[in-house]
Design a protein around this motif. Structure first.
Motif, PDB file in Angstrom:
ATOM      1  N   ASP A 101       4.563  34.673 -14.106  1.00 45.74           N
ATOM      2  CA  ASP A 101       4.660  35.292 -15.427  1.00 45.74           C
ATOM      3  C   ASP A 101       3.952  34.428 -16.470  1.00 45.74           C
ATOM      4  N   HIS A 102       2.866  34.946 -17.016  1.00 44.10           N
ATOM      5  CA  HIS A 102       2.114  34.211 -18.031  1.00 44.10           C
ATOM      6  C   HIS A 102       2.591  34.533 -19.449  1.00 44.10           C
ATOM      7  N   LYS A 103       3.517  35.472 -19.592  1.00 41.23           N
ATOM      8  CA  LYS A 103       4.014  35.858 -20.923  1.00 41.23           C
ATOM      9  C   LYS A 103       5.295  35.136 -21.310  1.00 41.23           C
ATOM     10  N   ALA A 104       6.149  34.847 -20.342  1.00 43.02           N
ATOM     11  CA  ALA A 104       7.440  34.210 -20.656  1.00 43.02           C
ATOM     12  C   ALA A 104       7.534  32.914 -19.853  1.00 43.02           C
ATOM     13  N   ASN A 105       8.522  32.783 -18.971  1.00 44.90           N
ATOM     14  CA  ASN A 105       8.600  31.573 -18.154  1.00 44.90           C
ATOM     15  C   ASN A 105       7.830  31.806 -16.857  1.00 44.90           C
ATOM     16  N   ARG A 106       7.044  30.859 -16.489  1.00 46.82           N
ATOM     17  CA  ARG A 106       6.049  31.009 -15.422  1.00 46.82           C
ATOM     18  C   ARG A 106       6.635  31.487 -14.095  1.00 46.82           C
ATOM     19  N   ILE A 126      18.378  44.771  -4.935  1.00 42.70           N
ATOM     20  CA  ILE A 126      17.989  44.074  -6.156  1.00 42.70           C
ATOM     21  C   ILE A 126      18.273  42.582  -6.001  1.00 42.70           C
ATOM     22  N   ARG A 127      17.395  41.768  -6.538  1.00 37.05           N
ATOM     23  CA  ARG A 127      17.582  40.314  -6.570  1.00 37.05           C
ATOM     24  C   ARG A 127      17.183  39.805  -7.948  1.00 37.05           C
ATOM     25  N   GLU A 128      17.868  38.772  -8.387  1.00 39.29           N
ATOM     26  CA  GLU A 128      17.495  38.087  -9.625  1.00 39.29           C
ATOM     27  C   GLU A 128      16.884  36.747  -9.261  1.00 39.29           C
ATOM     28  N   ILE A 129      15.809  36.396  -9.925  1.00 38.20           N
ATOM     29  CA  ILE A 129      15.160  35.106  -9.684  1.00 38.20           C
ATOM     30  C   ILE A 129      15.976  34.031 -10.398  1.00 38.20           C
ATOM     31  N   LYS A 130      16.420  33.043  -9.635  1.00 34.20           N
ATOM     32  CA  LYS A 130      17.243  31.953 -10.167  1.00 34.20           C
ATOM     33  C   LYS A 130      16.612  30.616  -9.786  1.00 34.20           C
ATOM     34  N   ALA A 131      16.922  29.609 -10.568  1.00 34.11           N
ATOM     35  CA  ALA A 131      16.442  28.265 -10.249  1.00 34.11           C
ATOM     36  C   ALA A 131      17.456  27.522  -9.394  1.00 34.11           C
ATOM     37  N   SER A 132      18.727  27.830  -9.564  1.00 32.24           N
ATOM     38  CA  SER A 132      19.743  27.168  -8.752  1.00 32.24           C
ATOM     39  C   SER A 132      20.932  28.092  -8.606  1.00 32.24           C
ATOM     40  N   ASP A 133      21.701  27.848  -7.542  1.00 27.57           N
ATOM     41  CA  ASP A 133      22.818  28.752  -7.281  1.00 27.57           C
ATOM     42  C   ASP A 133      23.811  28.087  -6.347  1.00 27.57           C
ATOM     43  N   GLU A 157      10.061  47.470  -8.427  1.00 25.68           N
ATOM     44  CA  GLU A 157      10.252  47.437  -9.873  1.00 25.68           C
ATOM     45  C   GLU A 157      10.573  46.001 -10.268  1.00 25.68           C
ATOM     46  N   VAL A 158       9.956  45.543 -11.354  1.00 25.15           N
ATOM     47  CA  VAL A 158      10.265  44.223 -11.887  1.00 25.15           C
ATOM     48  C   VAL A 158      10.771  44.413 -13.307  1.00 25.15           C
ATOM     49  N   ILE A 159      11.956  43.891 -13.572  1.00 20.88           N
ATOM     50  CA  ILE A 159      12.474  43.837 -14.936  1.00 20.88           C
ATOM     51  C   ILE A 159      12.345  42.377 -15.337  1.00 20.88           C
ATOM     52  N   ARG A 177       4.753  37.711   2.224  1.00 18.22           N
ATOM     53  CA  ARG A 177       5.174  37.256   0.904  1.00 18.22           C
ATOM     54  C   ARG A 177       4.149  37.773  -0.092  1.00 18.22           C
ATOM     55  N   TYR A 178       4.637  38.354  -1.184  1.00 12.61           N
ATOM     56  CA  TYR A 178       3.778  38.934  -2.195  1.00 12.61           C
ATOM     57  C   TYR A 178       4.012  38.222  -3.527  1.00 12.61           C
ATOM     58  N   LYS A 179       2.925  37.989  -4.264  1.00  8.25           N
ATOM     59  CA  LYS A 179       3.026  37.397  -5.594  1.00  8.25           C
ATOM     60  C   LYS A 179       2.679  38.474  -6.609  1.00  8.25           C
ATOM     61  N   ILE A 180       3.580  38.674  -7.570  1.00  4.07           N
ATOM     62  CA  ILE A 180       3.379  39.640  -8.636  1.00  4.07           C
ATOM     63  C   ILE A 180       3.087  38.855  -9.913  1.00  4.07           C
ATOM     64  N   GLU A 181       1.940  39.131 -10.507  1.00  2.00           N
ATOM     65  CA  GLU A 181       1.508  38.372 -11.668  1.00  2.00           C
ATOM     66  C   GLU A 181       1.518  39.247 -12.900  1.00  2.00           C
ATOM     67  N   ARG A 182       1.987  38.670 -14.007  1.00  4.37           N
ATOM     68  CA  ARG A 182       1.970  39.369 -15.295  1.00  4.37           C
ATOM     69  C   ARG A 182       1.206  38.484 -16.275  1.00  4.37           C
ATOM     70  N   THR A 183       0.127  39.044 -16.854  1.00  2.00           N
ATOM     71  CA  THR A 183      -0.689  38.263 -17.793  1.00  2.00           C
ATOM     72  C   THR A 183      -0.619  38.833 -19.189  1.00  2.00           C
TER      73      THR A 183
END
Length: 183
Positions: A101-106, A126-133, A157-159, A177-183
């Motif tokens: 994500d180039h608009k918010a947090n990478r 559905i999954r949420e991207i987390k840094a720790s858990d 879908e990406v929210i 594995r797929y990388k989804i990029e937002r610029t």
């Protein structure tokens, strides 16, 4: 350094690291691994998988260490080595999505990914991207989805963490594995 192990003793005795490790091994036994059955019961299968190490692990994490879209296990023991168990079963299928994500947090922390699959796309997860858990652990900022017998995701879908939405359609194949990029 002294370790305090309060296992119901009053007052709590003070042990060296080696003594504390031995007390924990005797008290807690070994690590366990459970499999969920179709009837909502569990079977303990650590011995079958050869992961029944004695001792006590501080934490265990799941991650795709070999980039084959199935989850491997990393276990950190109290007073021994770090154990890495590679999942080579390939019986069921998984798929991984990573955000750039180039608009918010990478890494897209806080973003949610929803996948649709199955004959008519009605199955979804559905999954949420987390840094720790968890305790003493870190999750890679990726979303892993188990697809069971399905081999293709038809819609993603990406929210994003900012609330904006993206929709991708196509044939996203399991085992990748797929990388989804937002610029």
């Amino acid at each position: 350094m002294a370790y305090i192990c309060n296992l119901g003793h009053e007052p709590a005795p003070i042990y060296t690291k080696e003594q504390a490790g031995e007390v924990l091994r005797q008290t807690l036994g070994r690590n366990v691994f459970y499999k969920l059955n179709d009837d909502d019961t569990y079977d303990e299968i650590a011995e079958d998988l050869d992961v029944d190490i004695s001792g006590w692990s501080w934490t265990a994490r799941f991650a795709d260490l070999d980039n084959d879209a199935d989850l491997d296990i990393i276990a950190v023991s109290f007073d021994g080595p770090i154990w890495i168990y590679t999942n080579n079963t390939q019986k069921h299928r998984g798929i991984i999505f990573e955000l750039d994500d180039h608009k918010a947090n990478r890494a897209g922390i806080g973003s949610r990914i929803i996948i649709h699959y199955g004959d008519d796309g009605s199955s979804h997860q559905i999954r949420e991207i987390k840094a720790s858990d968890g305790f003493l652990s870190y999750d890679a900022p990726r979303a892993h989805f188990g697809l069971g017998e399905h081999s293709v995701v038809s819609r993603v879908e990406v929210i994003w963490s900012t609330g904006e939405k993206s929709l991708l359609t196509g044939r996203f194949r399991a085992g990748h594995r797929y990388k989804i990029e937002r610029t």
